[in-house]
Design a protein around this motif. Structure first.
Motif, PDB file in Angstrom:
ATOM      1  N   CYS A  54      35.427  46.107  35.899  1.00 38.68           N
ATOM      2  CA  CYS A  54      34.774  45.642  37.121  1.00 38.68           C
ATOM      3  C   CYS A  54      34.662  46.794  38.114  1.00 38.68           C
ATOM      4  O   CYS A  54      35.611  47.561  38.312  1.00 38.68           O
ATOM      5  CB  CYS A  54      35.592  44.499  37.711  1.00 38.68           C
ATOM      6  SG  CYS A  54      34.876  43.815  39.206  1.00 38.68           S
ATOM      7  N   HIS A  56      34.632  46.660  41.213  1.00 39.57           N
ATOM      8  CA  HIS A  56      35.388  46.461  42.446  1.00 39.57           C
ATOM      9  C   HIS A  56      36.759  47.134  42.375  1.00 39.57           C
ATOM     10  O   HIS A  56      37.003  48.132  43.030  1.00 39.57           O
ATOM     11  CB  HIS A  56      35.533  44.949  42.715  1.00 39.57           C
ATOM     12  CG  HIS A  56      36.416  44.620  43.881  1.00 39.57           C
ATOM     13  ND1 HIS A  56      37.313  43.582  43.842  1.00 39.57           N
ATOM     14  CD2 HIS A  56      36.531  45.200  45.106  1.00 39.57           C
ATOM     15  CE1 HIS A  56      37.948  43.525  45.011  1.00 39.57           C
ATOM     16  NE2 HIS A  56      37.479  44.499  45.793  1.00 39.57           N
ATOM     17  N   PHE A  57      37.631  46.621  41.501  1.00 41.92           N
ATOM     18  CA  PHE A  57      39.010  47.094  41.478  1.00 41.92           C
ATOM     19  C   PHE A  57      39.462  47.399  40.060  1.00 41.92           C
ATOM     20  O   PHE A  57      40.636  47.624  39.824  1.00 41.92           O
ATOM     21  CB  PHE A  57      39.914  46.015  42.098  1.00 41.92           C
ATOM     22  CG  PHE A  57      40.774  46.491  43.228  1.00 41.92           C
ATOM     23  CD1 PHE A  57      40.191  47.008  44.381  1.00 41.92           C
ATOM     24  CD2 PHE A  57      42.162  46.412  43.169  1.00 41.92           C
ATOM     25  CE1 PHE A  57      40.983  47.437  45.438  1.00 41.92           C
ATOM     26  CE2 PHE A  57      42.958  46.838  44.218  1.00 41.92           C
ATOM     27  CZ  PHE A  57      42.369  47.354  45.365  1.00 41.92           C
ATOM     28  N   GLY A  58      38.515  47.305  39.119  1.00 45.90           N
ATOM     29  CA  GLY A  58      38.813  47.794  37.776  1.00 45.90           C
ATOM     30  C   GLY A  58      39.360  46.801  36.777  1.00 45.90           C
ATOM     31  O   GLY A  58      39.811  47.199  35.700  1.00 45.90           O
ATOM     32  N   ALA A  59      39.322  45.509  37.074  1.00 46.29           N
ATOM     33  CA  ALA A  59      39.813  44.547  36.068  1.00 46.29           C
ATOM     34  C   ALA A  59      38.935  44.603  34.819  1.00 46.29           C
ATOM     35  O   ALA A  59      37.731  44.883  34.899  1.00 46.29           O
ATOM     36  CB  ALA A  59      39.797  43.136  36.643  1.00 46.29           C
ATOM     37  N   CYS A  74      34.387  38.065  37.384  1.00 50.62           N
ATOM     38  CA  CYS A  74      35.626  38.819  37.199  1.00 50.62           C
ATOM     39  C   CYS A  74      36.842  37.934  37.477  1.00 50.62           C
ATOM     40  O   CYS A  74      36.865  37.179  38.453  1.00 50.62           O
ATOM     41  CB  CYS A  74      35.614  40.026  38.135  1.00 50.62           C
ATOM     42  SG  CYS A  74      37.117  41.011  37.997  1.00 50.62           S
ATOM     43  N   PHE A  76      39.682  38.827  38.563  1.00 56.10           N
ATOM     44  CA  PHE A  76      40.613  39.360  39.572  1.00 56.10           C
ATOM     45  C   PHE A  76      40.292  38.834  40.974  1.00 56.10           C
ATOM     46  O   PHE A  76      41.147  38.276  41.655  1.00 56.10           O
ATOM     47  CB  PHE A  76      40.546  40.892  39.522  1.00 56.10           C
ATOM     48  CG  PHE A  76      41.791  41.612  39.968  1.00 56.10           C
ATOM     49  CD1 PHE A  76      42.913  40.935  40.439  1.00 56.10           C
ATOM     50  CD2 PHE A  76      41.842  43.011  39.906  1.00 56.10           C
ATOM     51  CE1 PHE A  76      44.052  41.619  40.838  1.00 56.10           C
ATOM     52  CE2 PHE A  76      42.976  43.704  40.305  1.00 56.10           C
ATOM     53  CZ  PHE A  76      44.083  43.013  40.770  1.00 56.10           C
ATOM     54  N   HIS A  77      39.020  38.972  41.428  1.00 56.95           N
ATOM     55  CA  HIS A  77      38.657  38.512  42.771  1.00 56.95           C
ATOM     56  C   HIS A  77      37.343  37.742  42.778  1.00 56.95           C
ATOM     57  O   HIS A  77      36.738  37.543  43.826  1.00 56.95           O
ATOM     58  CB  HIS A  77      38.537  39.692  43.743  1.00 56.95           C
ATOM     59  CG  HIS A  77      39.674  40.659  43.676  1.00 56.95           C
ATOM     60  ND1 HIS A  77      39.636  41.795  42.899  1.00 56.95           N
ATOM     61  CD2 HIS A  77      40.900  40.639  44.261  1.00 56.95           C
ATOM     62  CE1 HIS A  77      40.784  42.455  43.010  1.00 56.95           C
ATOM     63  NE2 HIS A  77      41.572  41.770  43.826  1.00 56.95           N
ATOM     64  N   GLY A  78      36.874  37.373  41.590  1.00 60.41           N
ATOM     65  CA  GLY A  78      35.733  36.466  41.511  1.00 60.41           C
ATOM     66  C   GLY A  78      34.363  37.080  41.725  1.00 60.41           C
ATOM     67  O   GLY A  78      33.383  36.349  41.875  1.00 60.41           O
ATOM     68  N   TRP A  79      34.240  38.389  41.743  1.00 59.93           N
ATOM     69  CA  TRP A  79      32.910  38.972  41.912  1.00 59.93           C
ATOM     70  C   TRP A  79      32.062  38.626  40.690  1.00 59.93           C
ATOM     71  O   TRP A  79      32.551  38.635  39.556  1.00 59.93           O
ATOM     72  CB  TRP A  79      32.993  40.500  42.068  1.00 59.93           C
ATOM     73  CG  TRP A  79      33.598  40.946  43.376  1.00 59.93           C
ATOM     74  CD1 TRP A  79      34.523  40.288  44.126  1.00 59.93           C
ATOM     75  CD2 TRP A  79      33.314  42.170  44.055  1.00 59.93           C
ATOM     76  NE1 TRP A  79      34.849  41.015  45.243  1.00 59.93           N
ATOM     77  CE2 TRP A  79      34.121  42.181  45.228  1.00 59.93           C
ATOM     78  CE3 TRP A  79      32.478  43.254  43.814  1.00 59.93           C
ATOM     79  CZ2 TRP A  79      34.095  43.239  46.144  1.00 59.93           C
ATOM     80  CZ3 TRP A  79      32.457  44.314  44.717  1.00 59.93           C
ATOM     81  CH2 TRP A  79      33.256  44.291  45.879  1.00 59.93           C
TER      82      TRP A  79
HETATM   83  S1  FES Z   1      38.396  43.755  40.222  1.00 57.23           S
HETATM   84 FE1  FES Z   1      36.776  42.477  39.730  1.00 57.23          FE
HETATM   85  S2  FES Z   1      36.477  41.268  41.479  1.00 57.23           S
HETATM   86 FE2  FES Z   1      38.040  42.616  42.004  1.00 57.23          FE
END
Ligand code: FES
Ligand SMILES: [Fe+2]
Length: 345
Positions: A54, A56-59, A74, A76-79
């Motif tokens: 991802c 955003h933060f790499g999930a 995602c 992790f934070h739903g993006w």
């Molecule tokens: S790592 Fe994917 S939404 Fe934050």
């Protein structure tokens, strides 16, 4: 395989699984070409492959990601990311999306397989994906379902795709590895930019009045093998029955690959009678056993830069290797300076 010189993944179509392994709405992590990917089938039924991580933060989207429409969300934070890679939703903030994209990869489904295009320089497909069955045939009506009954996968085997492609024009190994009664004759071979085809004559059921594969006695048939790029090697077996096979090798890194075998068995025998499950299973087992016989050879051999080919095999194998070498750029360890211990002549 030891001492393989090419540190390069050639641009080609590669198999990443069978269609039936990807039900709608499921996500599957993949690791090939020293990269991580996520594959998923959208609610529309279309397959998608994108970069795994991802933006955003790499999930890793392949572990816990969910599918909505043809988007992936995602864990992790739903993006939310669309099939074209565009970020289309940040569910807890305004503005609720950013101009960010995930890398996406070309995926096609052909004859019950999921194929992915890998472009070594990031380029898109330079050819349409190959078809393994005649275009006039119907996968559902004319052939037994392939997955899982007539397929096999060897995960993480220690060989690169090249050895499997070279196998396709190797007439002598049919006798010594696969137990053919004699070394088959090469009837001819030809190639173009994307494929290399070799035709062998085979005597099936030689020495037997009747076998499950040759119920009316020996058959003078043929096997045609076609290497498509580096990833796919199709086979067309014309005996009493006609069957189609695929050996597909997808590199995980420079040393290891996943190797898959598919056998398309027709529903009707050569004499027009129904081909039942028992014969289907014998066809599948026979072909998969033959593929399995190659695996320990490929895993444990060393790369020979200029093999001293025997006269009977030389032209086909030399031309095939030349054709294969064209898939690697000059700076990929092209064999010009092979490791010293791989030079035997
Ligand atoms: S790592 Fe994917 S939404 Fe934050
Ligand atoms: Fe083989």
């Amino acid at each position: 395989m030891y001492n393989f010189p090419h540190k390069y993944f050639a641009s080609s179509w590669y198999q990443v699984g069978w269609s039936a392994e990807f039900p709608r709405g499921t996500v599957v992590p993949l690791r090939y070409f020293n990269k991580d990917f996520v594959a998923y089938r959208g609610e529309s039924g279309d397959m998608h492959i994108s970069d795994a991580f991802c933006r955003h933060f790499g999930a890793h989207l392949g572990y816990g990601g969910t599918v909505e429409g043809d988007c992936i969300i995602c864990p992790f934070h739903g993006w939310k990311w669309a099939a074209d890679g565009q970020n289309v939703e940040i569910p807890y903030s305004q503005p609720d999306q950013m101009n960010l994209t995930l890398g996406t990869w070309t995926v096609r489904e052909v004859d019950g397989l999921v194929l992915m295009w890998y472009g070594a320089d990031g380029e898109g497909p330079t050819s349409d994906p190959p078809h393994f069955l005649p275009t006039s045939a119907s996968l559902e009506d004319d052939f037994w379902e392939i997955y899982p009954d007539t397929t096999e996968v060897w995960k993480g085997v220690r060989f690169p795709p090249q050895v499997v492609q070279e196998n396709a024009a190797d007439s002598a190994h049919f006798k010594y590895v696969h137990g053919a009664g004699q070394v088959p004759e090469i009837l001819g071979y030809d190639w173009d930019e994307h494929s290399f085809r070799t035709r062998f004559s085979f005597r099936f059921g030689d020495g037997f009045d009747s076998t499950w594969a040759t119920p009316n006695g020996p058959v003078d048939g043929r096997i045609t093998t076609t290497a498509y790029g580096l990833g796919l090697a199709g086979g067309h077996v014309e005996s009493f029955d006609t069957a189609y096979t695929l050996a597909a090798t997808t590199p995980i890194d420079y040393e290891t690959s996943d190797h898959r075998c598919t056998v398309w068995v027709p529903r009707v025998r050569g004499d027009g009678s129904p081909l039942d499950e028992k014969i289907r299973d014998r066809w599948a087992r026979q072909q998969i056993t033959q593929h399995a016989a190659d695996v320990p050879v490929w895993e444990n051999m060393t790369y020979v830069h200029k093999p001293p080919f025997a006269q009977a095999e030389a032209t086909a194998l030399r031309n095939l290797r030349k054709w294969i070498e064209k898939h690697y750029p000059a700076d990929a360890g092209d064999g010009a300076k092979p490791p010293a211990d791989s030079v035997v002549n």
